[in-house]
Write a protein that holds these residues in place. Structure first.
Motif, PDB file in Angstrom:
ATOM      1  N   ALA A 145       0.630  -1.058  -0.174  1.00 26.41           N
ATOM      2  CA  ALA A 145      -0.063  -0.006  -0.053  1.00 26.41           C
ATOM      3  C   ALA A 145       0.783   1.311   0.125  1.00 26.41           C
ATOM      4  CB  ALA A 145      -0.986   0.046   1.341  1.00 26.41           C
ATOM      5  N   SER A 146       2.007   1.256  -0.952  1.00 24.35           N
ATOM      6  CA  SER A 146       2.912   2.433  -0.802  1.00 24.35           C
ATOM      7  C   SER A 146       3.683   2.650   0.380  1.00 24.35           C
ATOM      8  CB  SER A 146       2.025   3.721  -1.506  1.00 24.35           C
ATOM      9  OG  SER A 146       2.894   4.766  -1.669  1.00 24.35           O
ATOM     10  N   ASN A 147       3.880   1.393   0.808  1.00 23.90           N
ATOM     11  CA  ASN A 147       4.504   1.679   2.304  1.00 23.90           C
ATOM     12  C   ASN A 147       6.024   1.005   2.273  1.00 23.90           C
ATOM     13  OD1 ASN A 147       3.874  -1.068   1.864  1.00 23.90           O
ATOM     14  ND2 ASN A 147       3.452  -1.501   4.001  1.00 23.90           N
ATOM     15  N   PHE A 148       6.793   1.334   1.028  1.00 24.59           N
ATOM     16  CA  PHE A 148       8.101   1.113   1.022  1.00 24.59           C
ATOM     17  C   PHE A 148       8.545  -0.537   0.788  1.00 24.59           C
ATOM     18  CE2 PHE A 148       7.753   4.941   3.535  1.00 24.59           C
ATOM     19  CZ  PHE A 148       8.553   5.919   2.860  1.00 24.59           C
ATOM     20  N   SER A 149       7.473  -1.241   0.578  1.00 28.86           N
ATOM     21  CA  SER A 149       7.762  -2.737   0.650  1.00 28.86           C
ATOM     22  C   SER A 149       7.581  -3.255  -0.823  1.00 28.86           C
ATOM     23  CB  SER A 149       6.544  -3.415   1.409  1.00 28.86           C
ATOM     24  OG  SER A 149       6.938  -3.168   2.775  1.00 28.86           O
ATOM     25  N   ALA A 150       8.569  -3.087  -1.459  1.00 30.34           N
ATOM     26  CA  ALA A 150       8.788  -3.427  -2.785  1.00 30.34           C
ATOM     27  C   ALA A 150      10.472  -3.689  -3.279  1.00 30.34           C
ATOM     28  CB  ALA A 150       8.015  -2.429  -3.736  1.00 30.34           C
ATOM     29  N   ASN A 151      10.448  -4.328  -4.584  1.00 36.01           N
ATOM     30  CA  ASN A 151      11.773  -4.217  -5.035  1.00 36.01           C
ATOM     31  C   ASN A 151      12.243  -3.040  -5.621  1.00 36.01           C
ATOM     32  OD1 ASN A 151      11.047  -6.846  -4.432  1.00 36.01           O
ATOM     33  ND2 ASN A 151      11.939  -7.751  -6.264  1.00 36.01           N
ATOM     34  N   TYR A 152      13.593  -2.509  -5.566  1.00 37.90           N
ATOM     35  CA  TYR A 152      13.873  -1.119  -6.018  1.00 37.90           C
ATOM     36  C   TYR A 152      15.249  -1.420  -6.748  1.00 37.90           C
ATOM     37  CZ  TYR A 152      17.150  -1.509  -1.981  1.00 37.90           C
ATOM     38  OH  TYR A 152      17.847  -1.879  -1.046  1.00 37.90           O
ATOM     39  N   LEU A 153      15.362  -0.094  -7.518  1.00 37.79           N
ATOM     40  CA  LEU A 153      16.882   0.126  -8.225  1.00 37.79           C
ATOM     41  C   LEU A 153      17.138   1.418  -7.417  1.00 37.79           C
ATOM     42  CD1 LEU A 153      16.147  -0.441 -11.729  1.00 37.79           C
ATOM     43  CD2 LEU A 153      17.307  -1.881 -10.337  1.00 37.79           C
ATOM     44  N   SER A 154      18.522   1.705  -7.155  1.00 36.38           N
ATOM     45  CA  SER A 154      18.722   2.894  -6.366  1.00 36.38           C
ATOM     46  C   SER A 154      20.283   3.300  -7.068  1.00 36.38           C
ATOM     47  CB  SER A 154      18.884   2.464  -4.823  1.00 36.38           C
ATOM     48  OG  SER A 154      19.575   3.522  -4.021  1.00 36.38           O
ATOM     49  N   LEU A 155      20.586   4.648  -6.887  1.00 37.12           N
ATOM     50  CA  LEU A 155      21.702   5.275  -7.020  1.00 37.12           C
ATOM     51  C   LEU A 155      21.940   6.010  -5.868  1.00 37.12           C
ATOM     52  CD1 LEU A 155      24.144   5.906  -9.210  1.00 37.12           C
ATOM     53  CD2 LEU A 155      22.658   8.177  -9.677  1.00 37.12           C
ATOM     54  N   ALA A 156      23.473   5.516  -5.260  1.00 39.46           N
ATOM     55  CA  ALA A 156      23.837   6.082  -4.073  1.00 39.46           C
ATOM     56  C   ALA A 156      24.877   6.743  -3.939  1.00 39.46           C
ATOM     57  CB  ALA A 156      23.585   5.268  -3.113  1.00 39.46           C
ATOM     58  N   LEU A 157      25.410   7.546  -3.039  1.00 36.04           N
ATOM     59  CA  LEU A 157      26.523   8.216  -2.729  1.00 36.04           C
ATOM     60  C   LEU A 157      27.033   7.859  -1.396  1.00 36.04           C
ATOM     61  CD1 LEU A 157      26.453  11.612  -4.768  1.00 36.04           C
ATOM     62  CD2 LEU A 157      27.753   9.538  -5.395  1.00 36.04           C
ATOM     63  N   GLY A 158      28.129   7.438  -1.061  1.00 38.72           N
ATOM     64  CA  GLY A 158      28.502   7.233   0.447  1.00 38.72           C
ATOM     65  C   GLY A 158      29.679   7.887   0.645  1.00 38.72           C
ATOM     66  N   SER A 159      30.052   8.025   2.020  1.00 41.01           N
ATOM     67  CA  SER A 159      31.347   8.649   2.413  1.00 41.01           C
ATOM     68  C   SER A 159      31.409   8.043   4.111  1.00 41.01           C
ATOM     69  CB  SER A 159      30.915  10.071   2.687  1.00 41.01           C
ATOM     70  OG  SER A 159      30.050  10.621   3.562  1.00 41.01           O
ATOM     71  N   SER A 160      32.892   8.285   4.499  1.00 40.19           N
ATOM     72  CA  SER A 160      33.183   7.920   5.671  1.00 40.19           C
ATOM     73  C   SER A 160      34.257   8.696   5.992  1.00 40.19           C
ATOM     74  CB  SER A 160      33.815   6.349   5.457  1.00 40.19           C
ATOM     75  OG  SER A 160      34.498   6.107   6.738  1.00 40.19           O
ATOM     76  N   LEU A 161      34.141   9.187   7.434  1.00 37.02           N
ATOM     77  CA  LEU A 161      35.167  10.003   8.250  1.00 37.02           C
ATOM     78  C   LEU A 161      35.578   9.281   9.547  1.00 37.02           C
ATOM     79  CD1 LEU A 161      33.032  13.337   8.509  1.00 37.02           C
ATOM     80  CD2 LEU A 161      35.072  12.663   7.261  1.00 37.02           C
ATOM     81  N   GLY A 162      37.014   9.079   9.408  1.00 36.23           N
ATOM     82  CA  GLY A 162      37.702   8.308  10.581  1.00 36.23           C
ATOM     83  C   GLY A 162      38.903   7.534   9.887  1.00 36.23           C
ATOM     84  N   ARG A 163      40.054   7.833  10.359  1.00 41.18           N
ATOM     85  CA  ARG A 163      41.268   7.369   9.901  1.00 41.18           C
ATOM     86  C   ARG A 163      41.499   5.698  10.085  1.00 41.18           C
ATOM     87  NH1 ARG A 163      46.669  10.358  11.906  1.00 41.18           N
ATOM     88  NH2 ARG A 163      47.236   8.888  10.120  1.00 41.18           N
ATOM     89  N   TYR A 164      40.670   5.245  10.890  1.00 44.33           N
ATOM     90  CA  TYR A 164      40.800   4.028  11.184  1.00 44.33           C
ATOM     91  C   TYR A 164      39.756   3.098  10.743  1.00 44.33           C
ATOM     92  CZ  TYR A 164      45.239   5.219  13.275  1.00 44.33           C
ATOM     93  OH  TYR A 164      46.592   5.661  13.413  1.00 44.33           O
ATOM     94  N   GLY A 165      38.921   3.744   9.888  1.00 42.36           N
ATOM     95  CA  GLY A 165      37.689   3.189   9.361  1.00 42.36           C
ATOM     96  C   GLY A 165      38.004   1.902   8.479  1.00 42.36           C
ATOM     97  N   PHE A 166      36.888   1.141   8.160  1.00 41.36           N
ATOM     98  CA  PHE A 166      37.058   0.040   7.178  1.00 41.36           C
ATOM     99  C   PHE A 166      36.651   0.515   5.753  1.00 41.36           C
ATOM    100  CE2 PHE A 166      35.991  -2.271  11.151  1.00 41.36           C
ATOM    101  CZ  PHE A 166      36.961  -2.636  11.613  1.00 41.36           C
ATOM    102  N   GLY A 167      36.041   1.506   5.437  1.00 38.79           N
ATOM    103  CA  GLY A 167      35.839   2.050   4.316  1.00 38.79           C
ATOM    104  C   GLY A 167      34.450   2.857   4.050  1.00 38.79           C
ATOM    105  N   THR A 168      33.579   2.762   3.037  1.00 40.35           N
ATOM    106  CA  THR A 168      32.588   3.434   3.132  1.00 40.35           C
ATOM    107  C   THR A 168      31.406   2.535   3.210  1.00 40.35           C
ATOM    108  OG1 THR A 168      32.144   3.262   0.628  1.00 40.35           O
ATOM    109  CG2 THR A 168      33.704   5.064   1.575  1.00 40.35           C
ATOM    110  N   PRO A 169      29.962   2.879   3.056  1.00 38.95           N
ATOM    111  CA  PRO A 169      29.020   1.889   3.340  1.00 38.95           C
ATOM    112  C   PRO A 169      29.145   0.929   1.936  1.00 38.95           C
ATOM    113  CG  PRO A 169      28.079   4.262   3.686  1.00 38.95           C
ATOM    114  CD  PRO A 169      29.407   4.371   3.296  1.00 38.95           C
ATOM    115  N   PHE A 170      29.760   1.133   0.865  1.00 39.34           N
ATOM    116  CA  PHE A 170      29.647   0.390  -0.142  1.00 39.34           C
ATOM    117  C   PHE A 170      31.150  -0.467  -0.447  1.00 39.34           C
ATOM    118  CE2 PHE A 170      27.088   4.131  -1.117  1.00 39.34           C
ATOM    119  CZ  PHE A 170      25.781   3.679  -0.719  1.00 39.34           C
ATOM    120  N   THR A 171      32.217   0.156   0.073  1.00 41.89           N
ATOM    121  CA  THR A 171      33.489  -0.493  -0.012  1.00 41.89           C
ATOM    122  C   THR A 171      34.011  -1.051   1.391  1.00 41.89           C
ATOM    123  OG1 THR A 171      34.327   1.761   0.054  1.00 41.89           O
ATOM    124  CG2 THR A 171      34.016   0.893  -2.171  1.00 41.89           C
TER     125      THR A 171
END
Length: 237
Positions: A145-171
């Motif tokens: 009922a238009s409540n975010f319950s479906a399959n999707y295609l998405s284009l996203a940009l991600g970032s990360s701050l922190g010298r000892y982090g593991f990467g970004t949300p996608f890497t």
């Protein structure tokens, strides 16, 4: 003459006497029937339970989510990450939404193999546009009922701050020492609600590193696919 008059009078009296109606027994009967309805339809009960579990018939335009799956437990010699995802998704139209996410985390890391473990912090974030391509079909079938319950295609940009982090949300390159990282990703996924206060979101995609240097889509001639999963709490309106 007299006998003839008497006979005529008797005939008149006989004809004038009312005839007694013959009453036939009434053989018409009224039958009462009661329709028997099954106590429960297994298919209908299953669909009703599924609708309640996934909030299929609840229309929502804004969704706040807290992901509880951003944990990476390491041993005494490897790094560990303990974090949460705070996500807001807003419907622009029936099929389109925009999403923003911020994911703070506590890190336990060892800068060098011979040094003691230390504690640090990292903050990952992303912004994304989503197109729920099969939502109209699910609405017609009564599955959403238009409540975010479906399959999707998405284009996203991600970032990360922190010298000892593991990467970004996608890497997740593991190259510690960089204060800022950025990446983009083309994603395919499906999101469903779990009851009134739950959700899960499974996604796969093709990431592209942007900073500190632009990376190849196919590093070392191999397909570098992203697979991620969100499970947690949700509150929609």
């Amino acid at each position: 003459m007299l006998p003839r008059l008497l006979s005529l009078l008797a005939a008149i009296l006989l004809l004038a006497r009312p005839t007694q109606a013959q009453t036939l027994p009434d053989t018409t009967g009224v039958r009462y029937t009661q329709e028997t309805v099954a106590d429960s339809d297994p298919d209908a009960a299953w669909l009703a339970g599924l609708s309640k579990l996934t909030r299929l018939q609840i229309e929502e335009h804004r969704l706040w989510k807290i992901g509880l799956t951003q944990f990476a437990f390491g041993s005494a010699s490897t790094d560990s990450r303990y974090g949460l995802n705070f996500i807001y998704e807003h419907k622009l139209r029936t099929n389109w939404s925009v999403m923003a996410e911020i994911s703070p985390a506590l890190l336990r890391y060892r800068p060098l193999p011979t040094t003691a473990r230390r504690t640090g912090a990292e903050v990952e974030s992303q912004v994304a546009a989503r197109y729920y391509y099969n939502l109209n079909r699910r609405i017609r079938k009564g599955k959403s009922a238009s409540n975010f319950s479906a399959n999707y295609l998405s284009l996203a940009l991600g970032s990360s701050l922190g010298r000892y982090g593991f990467g970004t949300p996608f890497t997740s390159d593991g190259s510690q020492g960089q204060s800022f990282r950025a990446s983009a990703a083309l994603l395919y996924g499906f999101q469903r609600r779990l009851g009134r206060y739950g959700f899960f979101d499974l996604m796969a995609g093709l990431p592209l590193p942007l900073s500190p240097r632009l990376g190849p889509l196919f590093p070392k001639n191999s397909l570098n696919l992203l697979l991620d999963f969100r499970l947690g709490l949700a509150l929609g309106r």
